[in-house]
Design a protein around this motif. Sequence first.
Motif, PDB file in Angstrom:
ATOM      1  N   THR A   1       0.841  -1.192   0.000  1.00 42.51           N
ATOM      2  CA  THR A   1       0.000   0.000   0.000  1.00 42.51           C
ATOM      3  C   THR A   1       0.880   1.246   0.000  1.00 42.51           C
ATOM      4  N   LEU A   2       0.295   2.349  -0.453  1.00 48.42           N
ATOM      5  CA  LEU A   2       0.975   3.639  -0.449  1.00 48.42           C
ATOM      6  C   LEU A   2       0.200   4.606   0.428  1.00 48.42           C
ATOM      7  N   ASN A   3       0.918   5.439   1.148  1.00 53.81           N
ATOM      8  CA  ASN A   3       0.273   6.481   1.941  1.00 53.81           C
ATOM      9  C   ASN A   3       0.062   7.689   1.018  1.00 53.81           C
ATOM     10  N   LEU A   4      -1.114   7.739   0.393  1.00 55.43           N
ATOM     11  CA  LEU A   4      -1.418   8.830  -0.525  1.00 55.43           C
ATOM     12  C   LEU A   4      -2.080  10.006   0.178  1.00 55.43           C
ATOM     13  N   SER A   5      -2.544   9.813   1.409  1.00 57.56           N
ATOM     14  CA  SER A   5      -3.164  10.933   2.128  1.00 57.56           C
ATOM     15  C   SER A   5      -2.144  11.706   2.965  1.00 57.56           C
ATOM     16  N   GLY A   6      -0.917  11.178   3.061  1.00 60.91           N
ATOM     17  CA  GLY A   6       0.149  11.864   3.793  1.00 60.91           C
ATOM     18  C   GLY A   6       1.424  11.899   2.976  1.00 60.91           C
ATOM     19  N   PRO A   7       1.386  12.528   1.782  1.00 63.66           N
ATOM     20  CA  PRO A   7       2.568  12.525   0.916  1.00 63.66           C
ATOM     21  C   PRO A   7       3.722  13.365   1.468  1.00 63.66           C
ATOM     22  N   ILE A   8       4.891  13.116   0.916  1.00 65.15           N
ATOM     23  CA  ILE A   8       6.089  13.897   1.228  1.00 65.15           C
ATOM     24  C   ILE A   8       6.353  14.811   0.040  1.00 65.15           C
ATOM     25  N   LEU A   9       6.513  16.091   0.312  1.00 66.35           N
ATOM     26  CA  LEU A   9       6.899  17.068  -0.703  1.00 66.35           C
ATOM     27  C   LEU A   9       8.399  17.299  -0.555  1.00 66.35           C
ATOM     28  N   TYR A  10       9.138  17.201  -1.666  1.00 66.77           N
ATOM     29  CA  TYR A  10      10.592  17.285  -1.608  1.00 66.77           C
ATOM     30  C   TYR A  10      11.124  18.273  -2.649  1.00 66.77           C
ATOM     31  N   SER A  11      11.975  19.191  -2.202  1.00 67.44           N
ATOM     32  CA  SER A  11      12.639  20.133  -3.095  1.00 67.44           C
ATOM     33  C   SER A  11      14.081  19.687  -3.307  1.00 67.44           C
ATOM     34  N   PRO A  12      14.438  19.270  -4.530  1.00 65.21           N
ATOM     35  CA  PRO A  12      15.829  18.888  -4.778  1.00 65.21           C
ATOM     36  C   PRO A  12      16.791  20.073  -4.725  1.00 65.21           C
ATOM     37  N   GLU A  13      16.270  21.264  -4.942  1.00 69.46           N
ATOM     38  CA  GLU A  13      17.111  22.461  -4.930  1.00 69.46           C
ATOM     39  C   GLU A  13      17.569  22.812  -3.513  1.00 69.46           C
TER      40      GLU A  13
END
Length: 144
Positions: free
Chosen positions: A105-117
């Motif tokens: 399963t994937l946690n789609l209601s608690g995603p991680i936002l990531y900035s590569p910069e």
Amino acid sequence: MKKIQTRFGEIEFDPAKVIHFPEGLIGLDNLKDFLVIPNEKQGPLFWIQSVDDPAFAFPVTDPTNFFLDYAIAPDAEERKKLQIGEKDDCFVLSIVSVGEDKKITLNLSGPILYSPETHRALQVILEDTTYSTKTPLPEVKNKE
């Protein structure tokens, strides 16, 4: 370079490439710094390894590998925390779980936002969503 001992063995890493979660993870707000560890097997999964607690790591993936219409964008407050502008890249990751029944399963209601910069990340909670913390992978239909 620094070194930590993890479940993957000793890992040497560049502190400048550590992903920083200024607010930690949901329920784990004391864990703020992580490394990306590639998966040994080819595929869409990789590991996020805590620098603060080397015993803690978890698999993540890009949810659009499985859900083509899944689209999350950071709001103004989240961009501020990530230290990015409106046009800067921001990737979305989902935490992967494998249940006792071996269902992924994937946690789609608690995603991680990531900035590569900026090497900053946030875990956010989506409100008014049909997604859950344990969204099963879509069924693969056999072509006959």
